[in-house]
Design an enzyme around this catalytic site. Structure first.
Site, PDB file in Angstrom:
ATOM      1  N   ARG A  56      43.474  57.860  65.192  1.00 41.31           N
ATOM      2  CA  ARG A  56      43.263  59.112  65.942  1.00 41.31           C
ATOM      3  C   ARG A  56      43.845  60.299  65.178  1.00 41.31           C
ATOM      4  O   ARG A  56      43.309  61.401  65.205  1.00 41.31           O
ATOM      5  CB  ARG A  56      43.868  58.986  67.348  1.00 41.31           C
ATOM      6  N   TYR A 109      22.392  77.010  72.644  1.00 40.56           N
ATOM      7  CA  TYR A 109      22.210  75.642  73.121  1.00 40.56           C
ATOM      8  C   TYR A 109      22.751  75.534  74.560  1.00 40.56           C
ATOM      9  O   TYR A 109      23.892  75.949  74.830  1.00 40.56           O
ATOM     10  CB  TYR A 109      22.926  74.674  72.176  1.00 40.56           C
ATOM     11  N   ASP A 181      27.966  79.363  65.261  1.00 41.75           N
ATOM     12  CA  ASP A 181      27.407  78.007  65.297  1.00 41.75           C
ATOM     13  C   ASP A 181      26.327  77.969  64.231  1.00 41.75           C
ATOM     14  O   ASP A 181      25.268  78.578  64.373  1.00 41.75           O
ATOM     15  CB  ASP A 181      26.837  77.719  66.696  1.00 41.75           C
ATOM     16  N   LYS A 206      22.801  67.039  63.694  1.00 43.21           N
ATOM     17  CA  LYS A 206      21.506  67.622  63.363  1.00 43.21           C
ATOM     18  C   LYS A 206      21.254  67.560  61.849  1.00 43.21           C
ATOM     19  O   LYS A 206      21.174  66.480  61.298  1.00 43.21           O
ATOM     20  CB  LYS A 206      21.454  69.035  63.930  1.00 43.21           C
TER      21      LYS A 206
HETATM   22  N1  PLP Z   1      25.106  73.527  68.839  1.00 43.28           N
HETATM   23  C1  PLP Z   1      23.762  73.529  68.753  1.00 43.28           C
HETATM   24  C2  PLP Z   1      23.049  74.709  68.152  1.00 43.28           C
HETATM   25  C3  PLP Z   1      23.033  72.423  69.216  1.00 43.28           C
HETATM   26  O1  PLP Z   1      21.688  72.444  69.124  1.00 43.28           O
HETATM   27  C4  PLP Z   1      23.738  71.323  69.790  1.00 43.28           C
HETATM   28  C5  PLP Z   1      23.008  70.144  70.297  1.00 43.28           C
HETATM   29  O2  PLP Z   1      21.799  70.156  70.441  1.00 43.28           O
HETATM   30  C6  PLP Z   1      25.117  71.387  69.873  1.00 43.28           C
HETATM   31  C7  PLP Z   1      25.783  72.490  69.384  1.00 43.28           C
HETATM   32  C8  PLP Z   1      25.916  70.261  70.481  1.00 43.28           C
HETATM   33  O3  PLP Z   1      26.011  69.204  69.592  1.00 43.28           O
HETATM   34  P1  PLP Z   1      26.111  67.638  70.022  1.00 43.28           P
HETATM   35  O4  PLP Z   1      24.818  67.283  70.686  1.00 43.28           O
HETATM   36  O5  PLP Z   1      26.328  66.965  68.697  1.00 43.28           O
HETATM   37  O6  PLP Z   1      27.270  67.518  70.947  1.00 43.28           O
END
Ligand code: PLP
Length: 390
Positions: A56, A109, A181, A206
């Site tokens: 961890r 998101y 992001d 992704k």
């Molecule tokens: N940020 C964006 C732009 C996303 O598209 C996503 C998920 O689709 C996330 C964050 C969250 O990521 P995770 O699904 O790996 O928790």
């Protein structure tokens, strides 16, 4: 070759393959082993070999991924987590305290907005959404208690482009931190730190992982105090990347540069085809000169990315039918893998924001354009239009 023993600055594609990826000194294995272990034997109490104690708090496979991520974003440090949302959660807990306020784009998101409003809201964090392309609107949304301005660019799912440098200046002037992001663009196409951002977050699930086989997230940062606070979240809460997941992500990242180039080429072909079809009343892709953020994207990014959204002229029922009618594009959540995916955001990725300021138009279908043959992808999208017209 070791990146660690050479002071020559290296370029993105070289770093992607070599940063944090030193061969195994005991066997010469060119690929560092996956340290699939929960704990580390001590040479006497507190005698840690290589600083590792317990999975961890740290694991060499995770260190290897974190080194690679920090090098690619040009941040000093990275911390990797079991999902993108776990990474966001750790950052928010580390950076905020009850009573603080955050301004976030009005197209993000859905899960990020859900985290802020349903987990952090009851904890005392207030969230205001704003059109981040309009700096006056951002100024109006800010309060003395605003600690973070949070932007996705390109945004999910409407591919809005925001001027990161202008937003950084505004945020810093108000004493706030700018979080970008960078999931959609990836550091292969956009380097938020060079534009003034303070923190970069990723869903590594992704494009970074790139093969739809691993869930993960990352926080990349330059501030030592915030690094310590995020690292403490990692250690004290434990939403860390598992060793195999960290290794898979590392392997994916090695081909990020070439994949993003191909994703961008294919998405451009799909968007140009869609722009010529009357069945679509809107095509959202920053690579089209008709996109309102095209010039800004051309300045701020080195490619336009692999995500395209379309608005069906015939409305929501047609959009739903279209999302269920392709054959090469698979109907699924997520994005950024080598295979093409199609989704209906209002009922899938963005179902949790229906009825809010972030609601996605009900006729929108989102395409994650993969790296298959571009002609096959366009043919599939065209055949699906034929199927829903019948
Ligand atoms: N940020 C964006 C732009 C996303 O598209 C996503 C998920 O689709 C996330 C964050 C969250 O990521 P995770 O699904 O790996 O928790």
């Amino acid at each position: 070759m070791s990146t660690q023993h050479d002071d020559t600055p290296q370029h993105f594609d070289t770093l992607a393959i070599h940063a944090g990826q030193e061969f195994d000194p005991t066997t010469g294995a060119i690929i560092p082993p996956i340290y699939q272990t929960s704990t580390f034997v001590q040479d006497g109490i507190g005698g840690f070999r290589g600083g590792y104690e317990y999975n961890r708090s740290g694991n060499p496979t995770r260190t290897s991924l974190e080194t690679q991520l920090a090098a690619l974003e040009g941040g000093a440090h990275a911390r990797s987590f079991s999902s993108g949302l776990a990474a966001e959660d750790a950052l928010l807990r580390a950076a905020l305290k009850p009573g603080d306020h955050i301004v976030i784009g009005n197209d993000v998101y859905g899960g990020t907005y859900r985290l802020l409003t349903r987990i952090f809201g009851p904890w005392g964090i207030e969230t205001t959404t704003a059109e981040l392309g309009d700096l006056d609107a951002v100024r109006a949304a800010m309060r003395p208690s605003t600690r973070i301005v949070w932007v996705e660019t390109p945004s999910n799912p409407l591919l809005k482009i925001t001027d990161v440098a202008a937003l950084a200046e505004l945020a810093h002037g108000a004493g706030a931190t700018l979080v970008v992001d960078n999931t959609f663009a990836t550091p292969a196409l956009q380097r938020p730190f060079e534009l003034g951002a303070d923190v970069v977050v990723h869903s590594t699930t992704k494009y970074l992982g790139g093969h739809s086989d691993v869930l993960g997230g990352a926080v990349v940062l330059r501030d030592d105090a915030l690094l310590e606070a995020v690292g403490f979240q990692q250690f004290a809460v434990g939403a860390v990347s598992a060793p195999l997941d960290a290794w898979l992500t590392t392997r994916g990242i090695k081909t990020l540069g070439v994949r993003m180039q191909r994703h961008s080429e294919n998405a451009q072909a799909v968007a140009e085809w869609a722009a010529g079809r009357a069945e679509f009343e809107a095509v959202y892709y920053p690579g089209l000169s008709s996109h309102p953020g095209h010039d800004l994207a051309a300045r701020q990014m080195t490619g336009f990315g692999g995500m395209v959204s379309v608005g069906l002229a015939a409305g929501p029922a047609a959009a739903r039918a279209y999302a269920e009618s392709t054959r090469v594009f698979q109907l699924a959540e997520s994005l950024g893998g080598v295979e093409s995916l199609i989704g209906y955001p209002p009922d899938m990725t963005h179902a949790s924001v229906r009825g809010t300021a972030l609601a996605v138009p009900e006729n929108v279908v989102r395409l994650s354009v993969g790296i298959e043959d571009a002609g096959d992808l366009v043919a599939d999208l065209e055949a699906a239009l034929g199927r829903i017209a019948r």
